[in-house]
Design a protein around this motif. Structure first.
Motif, PDB file in Angstrom:
ATOM      1  N   ASN A   1       0.818  -1.216   0.000  1.00 21.01           N
ATOM      2  CA  ASN A   1       0.000   0.000   0.000  1.00 21.01           C
ATOM      3  C   ASN A   1       0.850   1.263   0.000  1.00 21.01           C
ATOM      4  O   ASN A   1       0.353   2.357   0.257  1.00 21.01           O
ATOM      5  CB  ASN A   1      -0.992   0.011   1.167  1.00 21.01           C
ATOM      6  N   PHE A   2       2.153   1.101  -0.342  1.00 16.89           N
ATOM      7  CA  PHE A   2       3.017   2.267  -0.514  1.00 16.89           C
ATOM      8  C   PHE A   2       4.260   1.846  -1.302  1.00 16.89           C
ATOM      9  O   PHE A   2       4.730   0.710  -1.169  1.00 16.89           O
ATOM     10  CB  PHE A   2       3.439   2.852   0.838  1.00 16.89           C
ATOM     11  N   LEU A   3       4.789   2.776  -2.128  1.00 15.88           N
ATOM     12  CA  LEU A   3       5.995   2.522  -2.908  1.00 15.88           C
ATOM     13  C   LEU A   3       6.997   3.651  -2.699  1.00 15.88           C
ATOM     14  O   LEU A   3       6.621   4.826  -2.600  1.00 15.88           O
ATOM     15  CB  LEU A   3       5.678   2.433  -4.409  1.00 15.88           C
ATOM     16  N   ILE A   4       8.277   3.287  -2.631  1.00 18.96           N
ATOM     17  CA  ILE A   4       9.370   4.269  -2.646  1.00 18.96           C
ATOM     18  C   ILE A   4      10.200   3.971  -3.879  1.00 18.96           C
ATOM     19  O   ILE A   4      10.791   2.892  -3.999  1.00 18.96           O
ATOM     20  CB  ILE A   4      10.222   4.193  -1.370  1.00 18.96           C
ATOM     21  N   ILE A   5      10.254   4.906  -4.825  1.00 25.86           N
ATOM     22  CA  ILE A   5      10.830   4.656  -6.144  1.00 25.86           C
ATOM     23  C   ILE A   5      11.973   5.622  -6.430  1.00 25.86           C
ATOM     24  O   ILE A   5      11.783   6.850  -6.421  1.00 25.86           O
ATOM     25  CB  ILE A   5       9.766   4.815  -7.247  1.00 25.86           C
ATOM     26  N   ASN A   6      13.152   5.074  -6.696  1.00 20.06           N
ATOM     27  CA  ASN A   6      14.257   5.890  -7.201  1.00 20.06           C
ATOM     28  C   ASN A   6      13.963   6.208  -8.665  1.00 20.06           C
ATOM     29  O   ASN A   6      13.667   5.315  -9.453  1.00 20.06           O
ATOM     30  CB  ASN A   6      15.574   5.110  -7.088  1.00 20.06           C
ATOM     31  N   ILE A   7      14.020   7.487  -9.033  1.00 15.92           N
ATOM     32  CA  ILE A   7      13.660   7.859 -10.404  1.00 15.92           C
ATOM     33  C   ILE A   7      14.646   7.300 -11.425  1.00 15.92           C
ATOM     34  O   ILE A   7      14.319   7.182 -12.604  1.00 15.92           O
ATOM     35  CB  ILE A   7      13.527   9.391 -10.581  1.00 15.92           C
ATOM     36  N   CYS A   8      15.850   6.915 -10.977  1.00 22.13           N
ATOM     37  CA  CYS A   8      16.851   6.343 -11.883  1.00 22.13           C
ATOM     38  C   CYS A   8      17.088   4.877 -11.518  1.00 22.13           C
ATOM     39  O   CYS A   8      17.955   4.568 -10.700  1.00 22.13           O
ATOM     40  CB  CYS A   8      18.162   7.105 -11.816  1.00 22.13           C
TER      41      CYS A   8
ATOM     42  N   TYR B   1      -2.628   1.358 -11.042  1.00 26.98           N
ATOM     43  CA  TYR B   1      -2.729   0.910  -9.651  1.00 26.98           C
ATOM     44  C   TYR B   1      -3.196   2.065  -8.779  1.00 26.98           C
ATOM     45  O   TYR B   1      -2.991   3.233  -9.096  1.00 26.98           O
ATOM     46  CB  TYR B   1      -1.384   0.409  -9.132  1.00 26.98           C
ATOM     47  N   ASP B   2      -3.782   1.735  -7.672  1.00 32.93           N
ATOM     48  CA  ASP B   2      -4.248   2.758  -6.737  1.00 32.93           C
ATOM     49  C   ASP B   2      -3.356   2.736  -5.502  1.00 32.93           C
ATOM     50  O   ASP B   2      -3.801   2.435  -4.404  1.00 32.93           O
ATOM     51  CB  ASP B   2      -5.709   2.481  -6.368  1.00 32.93           C
ATOM     52  N   ILE B   3      -2.065   3.057  -5.713  1.00 32.15           N
ATOM     53  CA  ILE B   3      -1.070   2.972  -4.641  1.00 32.15           C
ATOM     54  C   ILE B   3      -0.291   4.294  -4.577  1.00 32.15           C
ATOM     55  O   ILE B   3       0.255   4.744  -5.594  1.00 32.15           O
ATOM     56  CB  ILE B   3      -0.073   1.818  -4.883  1.00 32.15           C
ATOM     57  N   PRO B   4      -0.196   4.924  -3.411  1.00 31.72           N
ATOM     58  CA  PRO B   4       0.612   6.135  -3.300  1.00 31.72           C
ATOM     59  C   PRO B   4       2.096   5.813  -3.364  1.00 31.72           C
ATOM     60  O   PRO B   4       2.524   4.726  -2.977  1.00 31.72           O
ATOM     61  CB  PRO B   4       0.233   6.689  -1.918  1.00 31.72           C
ATOM     62  N   PHE B   5       2.882   6.750  -3.870  1.00 31.91           N
ATOM     63  CA  PHE B   5       4.332   6.536  -3.947  1.00 31.91           C
ATOM     64  C   PHE B   5       5.069   7.864  -3.817  1.00 31.91           C
ATOM     65  O   PHE B   5       4.510   8.939  -4.074  1.00 31.91           O
ATOM     66  CB  PHE B   5       4.716   5.861  -5.267  1.00 31.91           C
ATOM     67  N   ILE B   6       6.322   7.757  -3.386  1.00 26.93           N
ATOM     68  CA  ILE B   6       7.213   8.921  -3.400  1.00 26.93           C
ATOM     69  C   ILE B   6       8.421   8.578  -4.268  1.00 26.93           C
ATOM     70  O   ILE B   6       8.828   7.427  -4.373  1.00 26.93           O
ATOM     71  CB  ILE B   6       7.671   9.347  -1.990  1.00 26.93           C
ATOM     72  N   PHE B   7       8.971   9.598  -4.913  1.00 28.13           N
ATOM     73  CA  PHE B   7      10.196   9.450  -5.683  1.00 28.13           C
ATOM     74  C   PHE B   7      11.396   9.817  -4.811  1.00 28.13           C
ATOM     75  O   PHE B   7      11.298  10.670  -3.912  1.00 28.13           O
ATOM     76  CB  PHE B   7      10.192  10.384  -6.892  1.00 28.13           C
ATOM     77  N   THR B   8      12.532   9.189  -5.084  1.00 26.93           N
ATOM     78  CA  THR B   8      13.797   9.596  -4.476  1.00 26.93           C
ATOM     79  C   THR B   8      14.805   9.841  -5.592  1.00 26.93           C
ATOM     80  O   THR B   8      14.666   9.304  -6.701  1.00 26.93           O
ATOM     81  CB  THR B   8      14.358   8.530  -3.523  1.00 26.93           C
ATOM     82  N   SER B   9      15.818  10.647  -5.294  1.00 25.20           N
ATOM     83  CA  SER B   9      16.870  10.916  -6.271  1.00 25.20           C
ATOM     84  C   SER B   9      18.133  11.379  -5.556  1.00 25.20           C
ATOM     85  O   SER B   9      18.057  12.026  -4.510  1.00 25.20           O
ATOM     86  CB  SER B   9      16.423  11.986  -7.272  1.00 25.20           C
ATOM     87  N   SER B  10      19.281  11.026  -6.137  1.00 26.25           N
ATOM     88  CA  SER B  10      20.562  11.485  -5.583  1.00 26.25           C
ATOM     89  C   SER B  10      21.162  12.593  -6.443  1.00 26.25           C
ATOM     90  O   SER B  10      22.237  13.096  -6.144  1.00 26.25           O
ATOM     91  CB  SER B  10      21.546  10.310  -5.504  1.00 26.25           C
ATOM     92  N   ASP B  11      20.474  12.957  -7.518  1.00 26.68           N
ATOM     93  CA  ASP B  11      21.018  13.934  -8.467  1.00 26.68           C
ATOM     94  C   ASP B  11      20.186  15.201  -8.455  1.00 26.68           C
ATOM     95  O   ASP B  11      19.330  15.420  -9.305  1.00 26.68           O
ATOM     96  CB  ASP B  11      21.046  13.325  -9.878  1.00 26.68           C
ATOM     97  N   ALA B  12      20.454  16.041  -7.458  1.00 23.36           N
ATOM     98  CA  ALA B  12      19.698  17.287  -7.327  1.00 23.36           C
ATOM     99  C   ALA B  12      20.029  18.275  -8.435  1.00 23.36           C
ATOM    100  O   ALA B  12      19.255  19.205  -8.693  1.00 23.36           O
ATOM    101  CB  ALA B  12      19.984  17.923  -5.974  1.00 23.36           C
ATOM    102  N   ASP B  13      21.172  18.087  -9.108  1.00 20.92           N
ATOM    103  CA  ASP B  13      21.591  19.031 -10.141  1.00 20.92           C
ATOM    104  C   ASP B  13      20.934  18.768 -11.494  1.00 20.92           C
ATOM    105  O   ASP B  13      20.969  19.632 -12.374  1.00 20.92           O
ATOM    106  CB  ASP B  13      23.120  18.981 -10.307  1.00 20.92           C
TER     107      ASP B  13
END
Length: 244
Positions: free
Chosen positions: A50-57, A75-87
């Protein structure tokens, strides 16, 4: 906030290990880890998170973004994106266009993850409530719907529909005596059936609430058909029925 069953989509094993420790500390359960979108989709189907944590790369430069898009569509699932490349502002802008429920830049702390998850899940539940309230408004006009089957337009009484099942780019409308196959997405059907008697209970099923025989754990029964209930839709289903 309730404890969540979470799938992590991340290539870096060290990041996965660290994130698992953070989520365990926050009393969430990691039910799957994937390093590519194919495995992520398989885990979503098998583990019903019922939740996903997704690296955009992942796997390729923007595969995580494409995965987020598919999660939104199917799907009806909330998710957040993560990234290490702020630039990489172009990539981050593309990720934001997919409208995730949150975004966290690495390196992140326990507080960062906790805050992002709480905000994301609360936003998801609020949107679900708003959608439920809209769909729960009875329609005085919509009692029948025309289905385009091959070259014919067939008039169907909504009360006769038992369930609607997704079959790729097609949908099957099941009634007591017939099955009608049309070319349509489930999202389009949901929009058209703004009627309180219908509810999406799984990414592949919209059901007529009046036709439910019983509900048990993660399944419901209509006639002799066992229909799965996704975790993300279980609360909406329970709010839609009258219980004693």
């Amino acid at each position: 906030m309730k404890n969540l069953n979470i799938v992590i989509v991340e290539e870096d094993p060290k990041v996965v290990e660290n994130l698992c420790e953070i989520l365990e500390y926050l009393n969430h359960q990691v039910v799957g880890e994937a390093s590519n979108t194919k495995d992520a989709l398989r885990l979503i189907e098998e583990r019903n998170p019922n939740f996903l944590i997704i690296n955009i790369c992942v796997n390729a430069k923007s595969d995580g973004i494409l995965l987020g898009r598919k999660v939104k569509e199917d799907y009806d699932i909330p998710f957040i994106f993560t990234s290490s490349d702020a630039d990489d502002t172009e990539l981050i802008h593309k990720a934001i266009e997919e409208k995730p429920y949150g975004f966290v830049l690495k390196p992140y702390s326990i507080k960062d993850i906790d805050t992002a998850i709480q905000i994301a899940f609360n936003q998801f539940e609020e949107l679900s409530r708003l959608e439920f309230n809209l769909l729960s408004k009875p329609s005085r006009e919509l009692t029948h719907i025309f289905l385009k089957v091959n070259s014919k337009l067939i008039n169907i009484n909504l009360k006769d529909i038992l369930w609607i099942e997704s079959k790729g780019d097609y949908a099957v409308f099941k009634t007591e005596n017939d099955s009608f196959i049309i070319h349509s997405t489930m999202k389009n059907i949901e929009t058209k059936l703004s009627n309180s008697q219908f509810l999406k209970v799984h990414r592949s099923f919209i059901i007529n609430l009046d036709k439910i025989v019983n509900i048990e754990d993660s399944n419901l029964l209509i006639k002799d058909k066992i229909i799965p209930i996704s975790r993300g839709n279980k609360d909406s289903l329970l709010r839609s029925i009258h219980m004693l």
